[in-house]
Each structure stands twice: as C-alpha cells, then as structure tokens.
Scaffold this motif. Sequence first.
Motif, PDB file in Angstrom:
ATOM      1  N   ALA A  85       0.843  -1.206   0.000  1.00 52.16           N
ATOM      2  CA  ALA A  85       0.000   0.000   0.000  1.00 52.16           C
ATOM      3  C   ALA A  85       0.875   1.252   0.000  1.00 52.16           C
ATOM      4  CB  ALA A  85      -0.938  -0.009   1.201  1.00 52.16           C
ATOM      5  N   HIS A  86       1.870   1.263   0.868  1.00 45.92           N
ATOM      6  CA  HIS A  86       2.749   2.444   0.945  1.00 45.92           C
ATOM      7  C   HIS A  86       3.449   2.692  -0.386  1.00 45.92           C
ATOM      8  CE1 HIS A  86       2.886   2.056   5.565  1.00 45.92           C
ATOM      9  NE2 HIS A  86       2.109   3.051   5.219  1.00 45.92           N
ATOM     10  N   GLN A  88       2.437   1.924  -3.321  1.00 46.18           N
ATOM     11  CA  GLN A  88       1.507   2.428  -4.322  1.00 46.18           C
ATOM     12  C   GLN A  88       1.028   3.840  -3.999  1.00 46.18           C
ATOM     13  OE1 GLN A  88       1.173   0.814  -7.154  1.00 46.18           O
ATOM     14  NE2 GLN A  88       0.128   2.664  -7.891  1.00 46.18           N
ATOM     15  N   LEU A  89       0.853   4.146  -2.713  1.00 45.83           N
ATOM     16  CA  LEU A  89       0.424   5.498  -2.313  1.00 45.83           C
ATOM     17  C   LEU A  89       1.419   6.540  -2.815  1.00 45.83           C
ATOM     18  CD1 LEU A  89      -0.788   4.927   1.367  1.00 45.83           C
ATOM     19  CD2 LEU A  89      -2.175   5.769  -0.539  1.00 45.83           C
ATOM     20  N   ASP A  90       2.677   6.156  -2.856  1.00 45.33           N
ATOM     21  CA  ASP A  90       3.717   7.103  -3.281  1.00 45.33           C
ATOM     22  C   ASP A  90       3.836   7.210  -4.797  1.00 45.33           C
ATOM     23  OD1 ASP A  90       4.400   7.929  -0.779  1.00 45.33           O
ATOM     24  OD2 ASP A  90       5.907   6.358  -0.489  1.00 45.33           O
ATOM     25  N   THR A  93      -2.627   6.744  -7.227  1.00 43.49           N
ATOM     26  CA  THR A  93      -3.687   6.022  -6.520  1.00 43.49           C
ATOM     27  C   THR A  93      -4.972   5.898  -7.326  1.00 43.49           C
ATOM     28  OG1 THR A  93      -4.222   8.097  -5.441  1.00 43.49           O
ATOM     29  CG2 THR A  93      -2.891   6.524  -4.197  1.00 43.49           C
ATOM     30  N   LEU A  94      -5.258   6.842  -8.215  1.00 44.98           N
ATOM     31  CA  LEU A  94      -6.501   6.730  -8.975  1.00 44.98           C
ATOM     32  C   LEU A  94      -6.339   7.363 -10.349  1.00 44.98           C
ATOM     33  CD1 LEU A  94      -9.940   6.321  -7.824  1.00 44.98           C
ATOM     34  CD2 LEU A  94      -9.723   8.085  -9.546  1.00 44.98           C
ATOM     35  N   ASN A 309      -8.850   0.793  -9.595  1.00 44.90           N
ATOM     36  CA  ASN A 309      -7.867   1.862  -9.371  1.00 44.90           C
ATOM     37  C   ASN A 309      -6.514   1.267  -8.970  1.00 44.90           C
ATOM     38  OD1 ASN A 309      -7.414   2.228  -6.277  1.00 44.90           O
ATOM     39  ND2 ASN A 309      -9.648   2.086  -6.455  1.00 44.90           N
ATOM     40  N   LEU A 311      -4.376   1.656  -6.589  1.00 43.07           N
ATOM     41  CA  LEU A 311      -4.173   1.192  -5.208  1.00 43.07           C
ATOM     42  C   LEU A 311      -4.927  -0.123  -4.990  1.00 43.07           C
ATOM     43  CD1 LEU A 311      -2.928   1.752  -2.437  1.00 43.07           C
ATOM     44  CD2 LEU A 311      -4.963   3.128  -1.888  1.00 43.07           C
TER      45      LEU A 311
END
Length: 425
Positions: A85-86, A88-90, A93-94, A309, A311
């Motif tokens: 998750a981290h 991909q967050l960086d 995300t969408l 998406n 994420l």
Amino acid sequence: MSNTRSLGHDAVSGSDPAGPVVSTTQHIGLAETHSAHNYNPLPVVIAEGDGAWVTDVEGRRYLDCLAGYSAMNFGHHNPELLAAAHRQLDRVTLTSRAFYNDRFAPYVTALAELVGKEQVLPMNTGAEAVETGIKVARKWGYEVKAIPADEATIVVAGGNFHGRTTTIVSFSEDPEAFGGFGPYTPGFRVVPYGDAEAVAAAVDATTAAVLVEPVQGEAGVIVPPPDYLPRLREICDREQVLLIADEVQSGLGRTGTVRACEHTGVVADLYLFGKALGGGILPVSAVVGDADVLGVIRPGQHGSTFGGNPLACAMGSTVVRMLREGPYLDDARRLGEVMNTRIKEFIGNGVVAARGIGLWAGVDVDASLATGRDLCERLAERGVLVKDTHGSTIRLSPPLVITEEDLNWGLDQLGEVLTDLRAGR
Ligand SMILES: *Cc1c(COP(=O)(O)O)cnc(C)c1O
C-alpha cells in the motif's frame, strides 16, 4: 480523562476536527449523536490493530475473532500488505478506467489465473460485485439464452445475504434488511437454501442465473449438504443457466481454499469476491468469469469510478500472491480443525448447535441462557471480539494469521462465558 492513556495516535490527537476524544464513553457519546444509527456496535472503541489483536482507546487489548467479516483475513497491520500500500500510495492512486494504469493488467491477470477463469470485472464493494453479477446474468440471458426482453429471472436462496442495495434487499428474507425499502426489484425467485430440488422446480426458460453463497455467512455459517452445489451445477448445465457463487465472505482463504466451491469440486460460471480482496486496506471487489459470459458487457454499459484503481489493483495483486505463496490456506484448514473440534465440545454445554468449515464457525447458544448479543458483550469483557448474527447465534471468523495458542485462549473465554451463563452468573 485520568483513567485513559493516550496512544499518541492521530485519531485521538488535537488535529481531529472533533477535538481530542479519548475515553470510550466520550467517543460513543459523540458517535451516537453524530452518526446515523444504522449499526449497534459493541461498546469498544478500537484505536490500533496488530495481527489478530486490536487495542482500544484505553489501552485494553482484544482478540479479534470477527476480522471485519473476513475483510481482515490477513490480520491487522499486515507488513506485506502495508508495504504494498505504501509503495503504491507514493506512486499513483486513482486514474479512472478512462486510461490504463500499470497495476491493472498484472492484477486482473493474476486474479483470473488464481480462480481459473479468463476475465475479471473490477468493482469496489461486495454489493457492487453482486449487482454486477446480476446485470451480467440478465444481459447474458437476453443475448445468449434469448430470454424475452425484461423477463429474466434469477433464482436465489432463502436466508441469503448479498448486500444492502435496493435490488439486493429485494430478495432478502430478513425483514430488517428489506422492510420499508420497497418498491422492490422484480425478477428474483427465492427458494430454501440447501434444497436443490427447489432450485430445479424454480428454474424455467426465463431463468438466467442461480445465485448462491457456497456457505451462507450472515445466516450463521450454514454449510449446505455436500451434494447441493454439485446438483446446482447439473441443473444449471441442463437448463442453460449461469451458476453464480457469491464468495465475498467465503472466498480467499476463509474456508482453507481460494473458493469455497472447491470443497465439492464445483466450478461456477461467475465468482463474486470482495472483503479480503482489499487486504483490509480498502474496498476491492471483483466478478470473475470467462469471456463468453463477461463479454456481454461492452464499453459504456457498466463500470465504476474507483473500480480497478491502481491502489486497489496493488492490494488485490498482493492478496493473490499471498494466497498463492503464503501459508494462509493451510493455516485456515489446520486452525479450522482445532476450532471446529472445540466448538463441537460446547454442544450440550450451553450450545445447541455448532457448524464450521475452515476457520469459520457458527455457534447457536441456548436461547434460554443468552442472546447472541449478551454473549458478545460478555466475551468483549473478557477480551474477545465476536459478532452475533440472528437471535442466539454468534459467528467466529478470526484472522487467518491467528496463532493456535491465541485461538485456544479465545475459545477458552467462550467456554468460561458458557460456564458462567449455565451457573446463572
Ligand atoms: C458482506 C457480503 C456482501 C456485501 O459486501 P459489502 O462489501 O458489505 O457490500 C455480499 N455478499 C456476501 C456473501 C457477503 O458476506
């Protein structure tokens, strides 16, 4: 506030717009005032989680034997899922499905392969996966089976739980779920769960699909007779009807397999997944099937802004890899045997019936001793979180990462509560 301890957690810090909320009582007071009362939670305010354990705002620890109705199959604060998750967050995300994103193809490929089908239609919540299954089945019915326009029927099982949308509650048998929400969507035939003859009798030339949970979760972990799904498969083949398995709760490890259908060797035409597919981090659902079925949906005919998406795809891919490479399926089977052996020992000692498959069990407590809710409250006082379903039934679905020692401790607490109740304490 002297009886509370700050966890140094954002949710309880002064940056919270509602101000610092620390004690259980304060939190519940605000929640009851400012949130709609569409749930009746146990009086526990969780602030942190780790594995099978959660900690409340006052520092008390609880063994989580609900696991977000199987959304938390891999446990709280799972390092592998969090790292994915981290990462991909960086990145991104969408994007919306107006464009491709670089997580999309690997995810749909991996999930389709895991399930043994050709294609994936990504959505977000379980209810959306069910709605998607219904739409696909109807369109398939008109285009492939040549059912007359607007006459398609779908056969569903009594006691079902498929979600909360207006169409889905239209074929619920639970007055709480459907009462007051009409007019209802037509086109569904409800027959008793576990009764293949009733399905055969309900299917006719207008029938596009049979939609069932391979194991009914909310109904109290109801495991159907072993020949039920195989016979539904035969009926669907004979009558040219799609078999849709709602594996939103039963799938992705809970019963020790990717699909609960595997226990009886049945292959459905469409599988619906949700809950655990998001790794406990965000809602991710999917409809998985072959191209000759999912292919009836063409551009512009169905979709979702958030579906697929980056994420969600990153989490879904990680979940697929963990199921393939990790110990989770084996652990669910091994721990499930421990749990199911022990709950059967409670029968006659305050429990009237108990059922289970994999790391998933429904326990019917003697209604003259306690409601399911009473039992949950008593267990929470002893540091175990579970959820009642109907009447005096509780459901146990701990994270698959629970240790055998913790599982046994949790079951010990259930045993103690039953002993207290039988002693009139
Ligand atoms: C939870 C559940 C759903 C609905 O999922 P949501 O994400 O809550 O919309 C659908 N089917 C089954 C079998 C479920 O257990």
